[in-house]
Design a protein around this motif. Sequence first.
Motif, mmCIF file in Angstrom:
data_model
loop_
_atom_site.group_PDB
_atom_site.id
_atom_site.type_symbol
_atom_site.label_atom_id
_atom_site.label_comp_id
_atom_site.label_asym_id
_atom_site.label_seq_id
_atom_site.Cartn_x
_atom_site.Cartn_y
_atom_site.Cartn_z
ATOM 1 N N GLN A 185 0.789 -1.070 -0.018
ATOM 2 C CA GLN A 185 -0.027 -0.300 -0.011
ATOM 3 C C GLN A 185 0.788 1.289 -0.041
ATOM 4 O O GLN A 185 1.865 1.343 0.921
ATOM 5 N N CYS A 202 -1.048 7.933 -2.933
ATOM 6 C CA CYS A 202 -1.194 8.776 -4.160
ATOM 7 C C CYS A 202 -0.490 9.984 -3.979
ATOM 8 O O CYS A 202 -0.736 10.535 -2.924
ATOM 9 N N ARG A 224 -3.960 9.948 -0.674
ATOM 10 C CA ARG A 224 -5.040 8.778 -0.069
ATOM 11 C C ARG A 224 -4.091 7.348 -0.631
ATOM 12 O O ARG A 224 -3.323 7.379 -1.487
ATOM 13 N N SER A 225 -4.556 6.394 0.356
ATOM 14 C CA SER A 225 -3.833 5.230 0.183
ATOM 15 C C SER A 225 -4.341 4.556 -1.254
ATOM 16 O O SER A 225 -5.484 4.445 -1.445
ATOM 17 N N THR A 226 -3.519 3.730 -1.733
ATOM 18 C CA THR A 226 -3.800 3.363 -3.155
ATOM 19 C C THR A 226 -2.771 2.105 -3.097
ATOM 20 O O THR A 226 -1.517 2.513 -3.022
ATOM 21 N N SER A 227 -2.896 1.220 -4.144
ATOM 22 C CA SER A 227 -1.915 0.242 -4.459
ATOM 23 C C SER A 227 -1.462 0.470 -5.744
ATOM 24 O O SER A 227 -0.608 -0.209 -6.554
ATOM 25 N N ARG A 228 -2.029 1.610 -6.422
ATOM 26 C CA ARG A 228 -1.377 1.681 -7.791
ATOM 27 C C ARG A 228 -0.516 3.476 -7.754
ATOM 28 O O ARG A 228 -0.505 3.764 -6.899
ATOM 29 N N CYS A 231 -4.370 7.150 -7.319
ATOM 30 C CA CYS A 231 -5.471 6.716 -6.723
ATOM 31 C C CYS A 231 -6.757 6.847 -7.823
ATOM 32 O O CYS A 231 -6.671 7.696 -8.870
ATOM 33 N N GLU A 232 -7.776 6.221 -7.618
ATOM 34 C CA GLU A 232 -8.975 6.375 -8.496
ATOM 35 C C GLU A 232 -9.456 7.920 -8.603
ATOM 36 O O GLU A 232 -9.903 8.474 -9.760
#
Length: 224
Positions: free
Chosen positions: A17, A20, A25-29, A32-33
């Motif tokens: 994790q 962004c 915000r936390s994101t795995s990419r 973030c979306e």
Amino acid sequence: MIFAKSALKGLLNLFLQSHCPLCQRSTSRELCEYCERQLQKCHLQDPNILWKEPLPVFSWGVYGGSLKRAIAALKYENQPQIARPLGEWIGEAWLLNSPKRNQNLIVVPIPLHASKQKQRGYNQAALLARSFCQTTGLKFKLNGLERVRETKPQFGLSVSEREKNLDTAFVVGSEFRDRHPEFPVLLVDDIYTTGATAVSAVKTLNNRGIAVSGLVALATTVKN
Ligand SMILES: [Zn+2]
């Protein structure tokens, strides 16, 4: 044992994790979306609006809002990883919209001066170009051009001062010194503004008999 497993999982999540770089915000990419949606609002409906002579430009988006923020993060906040999705989007738009989408082209990023690249650690245009090529399947040549002179910031200079500033900014890079590319060159840069940088790069290649098809940019400040 169960405890060890969940502890391990927690530890793994901690590594996988990330945050962004644009909004934390936390994101795995890479992004973030939420930020991806915001960025998509900067996408030009017609990326070909500047695709005309003398220098055809294909721009994914308009410089401003989230896209301006993303470019700042990419260039000045050591977030090279966001070039991957951004380059992919440019590539997807190219495959959908470009009049040259079926043509074989050699992709060359606008280089940074060596001292600037050393300071930044990477060339954002090269990272965008690489990702663009992964999506489009076009051939990537990192060293088609070389920047030989550190240019002053273009901001605040008049058009003629800007042109002078970039007059001898580039030379043909090691990749094309002994052998011409087999297809026309497609330049890639992060931002297209007055075009002075791009025109200087095109001149350098043209002077050596190398054809340039156009320039692909992530964003443009020019609206028409
Ligand atoms: Zn975000």
